[in-house]
Design a protein around this motif. Structure first.
Motif, mmCIF file in Angstrom:
data_model
loop_
_atom_site.group_PDB
_atom_site.id
_atom_site.type_symbol
_atom_site.label_atom_id
_atom_site.label_comp_id
_atom_site.label_asym_id
_atom_site.label_seq_id
_atom_site.Cartn_x
_atom_site.Cartn_y
_atom_site.Cartn_z
ATOM 1 N N ASN A 94 49.060 49.450 40.140
ATOM 2 C CA ASN A 94 50.188 48.564 40.450
ATOM 3 C C ASN A 94 50.978 49.053 41.659
ATOM 4 O OD1 ASN A 94 49.527 46.894 38.305
ATOM 5 N ND2 ASN A 94 50.875 47.973 36.870
ATOM 6 N N LEU A 95 50.979 50.363 41.873
ATOM 7 C CA LEU A 95 51.665 50.909 43.048
ATOM 8 C C LEU A 95 50.834 50.720 44.320
ATOM 9 C CD1 LEU A 95 53.035 54.290 41.608
ATOM 10 C CD2 LEU A 95 54.388 52.292 42.267
ATOM 11 N N ILE A 96 49.549 51.008 44.228
ATOM 12 C CA ILE A 96 48.687 50.996 45.412
ATOM 13 C C ILE A 96 48.231 49.599 45.767
ATOM 14 C CG2 ILE A 96 46.485 51.843 46.336
ATOM 15 C CD1 ILE A 96 46.822 54.305 44.515
ATOM 16 N N GLU A 97 47.912 48.790 44.753
ATOM 17 C CA GLU A 97 47.382 47.440 44.985
ATOM 18 C C GLU A 97 48.376 46.393 44.480
ATOM 19 O OE1 GLU A 97 43.823 46.546 46.222
ATOM 20 O OE2 GLU A 97 44.654 48.309 47.202
ATOM 21 N N SER A 98 49.606 46.514 44.843
ATOM 22 C CA SER A 98 50.649 45.615 44.339
ATOM 23 C C SER A 98 50.419 44.162 44.738
ATOM 24 C CB SER A 98 52.026 46.078 44.828
ATOM 25 O OG SER A 98 52.053 46.145 46.259
ATOM 26 N N ASP A 99 49.715 43.951 45.836
ATOM 27 C CA ASP A 99 49.467 42.582 46.302
ATOM 28 C C ASP A 99 48.138 42.021 45.785
ATOM 29 O OD1 ASP A 99 51.835 42.634 47.742
ATOM 30 O OD2 ASP A 99 50.874 43.453 49.540
ATOM 31 N N ASN A 100 47.387 42.827 45.062
ATOM 32 C CA ASN A 100 46.077 42.408 44.563
ATOM 33 C C ASN A 100 46.252 41.775 43.186
ATOM 34 O OD1 ASN A 100 43.413 42.069 43.841
ATOM 35 N ND2 ASN A 100 42.772 44.108 44.497
ATOM 36 N N HIS A 101 45.866 40.508 43.077
ATOM 37 C CA HIS A 101 46.039 39.794 41.815
ATOM 38 C C HIS A 101 44.809 39.912 40.910
ATOM 39 C CE1 HIS A 101 49.773 38.146 43.315
ATOM 40 N NE2 HIS A 101 49.155 37.673 44.392
ATOM 41 N N VAL A 102 43.804 40.651 41.349
ATOM 42 C CA VAL A 102 42.631 40.870 40.504
ATOM 43 C C VAL A 102 42.968 41.947 39.477
ATOM 44 C CG1 VAL A 102 40.199 41.570 40.471
ATOM 45 C CG2 VAL A 102 41.112 40.281 42.418
ATOM 46 N N PRO A 103 42.758 41.692 38.182
ATOM 47 C CA PRO A 103 43.083 42.702 37.167
ATOM 48 C C PRO A 103 42.291 43.990 37.386
ATOM 49 C CG PRO A 103 42.630 40.560 36.159
ATOM 50 C CD PRO A 103 42.237 40.444 37.594
ATOM 51 N N LEU A 104 42.889 45.093 37.033
ATOM 52 C CA LEU A 104 42.213 46.382 37.173
ATOM 53 C C LEU A 104 40.911 46.407 36.377
ATOM 54 C CD1 LEU A 104 42.089 49.325 38.090
ATOM 55 C CD2 LEU A 104 43.571 49.919 36.160
ATOM 56 N N SER A 105 40.900 45.780 35.216
ATOM 57 C CA SER A 105 39.679 45.759 34.396
ATOM 58 C C SER A 105 38.516 45.139 35.170
ATOM 59 C CB SER A 105 39.922 44.977 33.103
ATOM 60 O OG SER A 105 40.373 43.665 33.387
ATOM 61 N N THR A 106 38.766 44.067 35.904
ATOM 62 C CA THR A 106 37.714 43.430 36.703
ATOM 63 C C THR A 106 37.254 44.338 37.832
ATOM 64 O OG1 THR A 106 38.645 41.245 36.207
ATOM 65 C CG2 THR A 106 37.143 41.398 38.081
ATOM 66 N N VAL A 107 38.201 45.016 38.478
ATOM 67 C CA VAL A 107 37.868 45.935 39.563
ATOM 68 C C VAL A 107 36.963 47.057 39.057
ATOM 69 C CG1 VAL A 107 38.817 47.608 41.199
ATOM 70 C CG2 VAL A 107 39.986 45.417 40.830
ATOM 71 N N VAL A 108 37.290 47.611 37.896
ATOM 72 C CA VAL A 108 36.503 48.720 37.333
ATOM 73 C C VAL A 108 35.121 48.243 36.905
ATOM 74 C CG1 VAL A 108 36.400 50.427 35.485
ATOM 75 C CG2 VAL A 108 38.573 49.973 36.634
#
Length: 451
Positions: free
Chosen positions: A194-208
């Motif tokens: 949330n700090l590093i990718e504050s503008d990214n609306h893709v959930p972290l679960s999807t990224v992982v």
């Protein structure tokens, strides 16, 4: 009063003086009792793999390149030195790139999470004081989020980054980051994300999930529905397990009659794929999958003599992945034993290399390794594990019922209808038997008819 003297109790010596050693031991015992707490609170979700499981294959649970979390921190500095330096470099680059984040602000945020994070580990981590623990959370959390951020986008990768310019590094990391002992709590990762990718609306679960899809031969094995992104995630291994089991469909009715005499929740063996095939059982993979769904590997069915098994690719990642997922199921109180149940059923079906070859011919198994390796993998996979509420108990019951009903039919076909000549012989013998019976009946009628 038990009638014993103080001397017999050991509280005084022969001279009648008080035994001070006994008093000190009793006092220490009382102090220990007052400090006693549960050694494994319900908040624990990251575990050291029990020795009984580790001994089966030590390498499957041991990190080779990177230490994440407290369990392996400081255990082998030489082995992890390269990536430890990368962690420091990643954090330095992050602080330079994002002026809104300062080292002090990160430290303060990790202080807020430290106590909750410690509670996630089955070991109290007493070898790390508060400063060391916070340093670990910062370096490991930043490293993982930066890794997930850079991996899919070459523009974000530095030319001097050994993670991406050393060809074997990513493969080593895929292995290490899926180890149960090598985890950070999910809320720590989300904090950094949330700090590093504050503008990214893709959930972290999807990224992982997208990151780990590149780690296996069949990327479709990992699926994660965005509509279910509200599911509580505890760490990366928990996410990967959820992605494997969340679409599992229970189609197993309760066993109304326990014909085996064993408890219903325990696994009950069925013959191997080769033996079942000889008995007339057919094997196939699902014909049609839902649009956009790769199909859950756990959705194995048996109906009308046909086994339908979703395809599985076996490669170098299969063994350590399944072992760590099963270790998690064995340790965490809220995990059903779905992956363990799958391993038990596949061990039933795969007994020898010939069974692997049969399933490969049917398109059910895609084996990137030798048939002998694949059969041994499943034969050894669930050794020393416990299976509670075996999810395929209804399926196994139906297989046994099918074999019981069709065994006489298959024997008759094999013994009497295997060739055209045996079929002709059978019918000739049958006709001869009918004629013989008719002749006997006619003779009996002749001798017993009234004159």
């Amino acid at each position: 009063m038990d009638g014993r003297s103080d001397l017999e109790k050991g509280q005084v010596d022969e001279s009648g003086s008080v035994d001070r050693g006994w008093i000190e031991r009793a006092f220490k015992f009382n102090v220990d009792l007052s400090k006693a707490v549960s050694p494994l609170p319900s908040t624990c979700c990251i575990f050291k793999v029990p020795e009984v499981l580790r001994r089966q294959k030590v390498d499957a649970f041991q990190p080779h390149t990177v230490s994440i979390g407290p369990f392996h921190r400081g255990t082998d500095d030489a082995k992890f030195k390269l990536v430890e330096n990368v962690k420091l470099w990643y954090l330095k680059c992050l602080l330079r790139r994002m002026t809104s984040i300062t080292l002090d602000s990160l430290i303060e945020r990790m202080k807020e999470l430290e106590r909750e994070a410690r509670g996630c580990y089955s070991d109290p981590c007493n070898h790390l004081d508060q400063n060391d623990f916070i340093r670990m959370l910062m370096l490991d959390g930043c490293f993982l989020i930066e890794l997930f951020r850079k991996a899919p986008d070459e523009r974000k990768q530095d030319v001097d980054d050994p993670i991406f310019n050393v060809p074997c590094m990513l493969q080593y990391l895929y292995h290490d980051l899926l180890l149960l002992e090598n985890q950070l709590p999910w809320f720590v990762l989300e904090c950094f994300y949330n700090l590093i990718e504050s503008d990214n609306h893709v959930p972290l679960s999807t990224v992982v999930i997208n990151f780990f899809r590149d780690s296996v031969a069949d990327p479709s094995i990992f699926s994660y529905r965005k509509s279910e992104s509200t599911i509580e995630i505890l760490h990366i291994v928990d996410l990967i397990r959820t992605s494997l089991v969340q679409e599992h469909i229970y189609d197993e009715p309760e066993d109304p009659i326990n014909i085996s005499g064993l408890p219903n929740h325990l696994p009950q063996r069925i013959p191997s794929a080769g033996t079942l095939s000889e008995a007339g059982v057919k094997f196939r993979k699902p014909k049609v999958l839902e649009a956009g769904s790769p199909g859950c590997i756990l959705n194995i069915t048996f109906k009308d003599g046909v086994f339908t098994i979703p395809p599985l690719v076996i490669d170098e990642m299969t063994d350590p992945l399944f072992r760590n997922l099963m270790a998690y199921e064995q340790c965490y109180h809220s995990c059903t034993h779905k992956i363990t149940s799958y391993a038990v059923l596949m061990d039933n079906l795969i007994d020898t290399a010939k069974d692997v070859d049969l399933l490969c011919e049917k398109g059910i198994v895609a084996n990137w390794l030798s048939s002998e390796y694949a059969s041994k993998l499943f034969n050894d996979l669930y050794n020393d594990t416990t299976v509670i509420d075996f999810v395929y108990k209804g399926l196994c019951r139906r297989v046994r019922e099918y074999l019981h009903v069709h065994r006489w039919r298959n024997k008759l076909r094999r013994d009497y209808f295997d060739t055209p000549w045996s079929t002709i012989s059978f019918f000739a013998a049958f006709v001869l038997l009918i004629l013989t019976l008719q002749t006997v009946y006619t003779i009996q009628q002749f001798y017993h008819s009234p004159n």
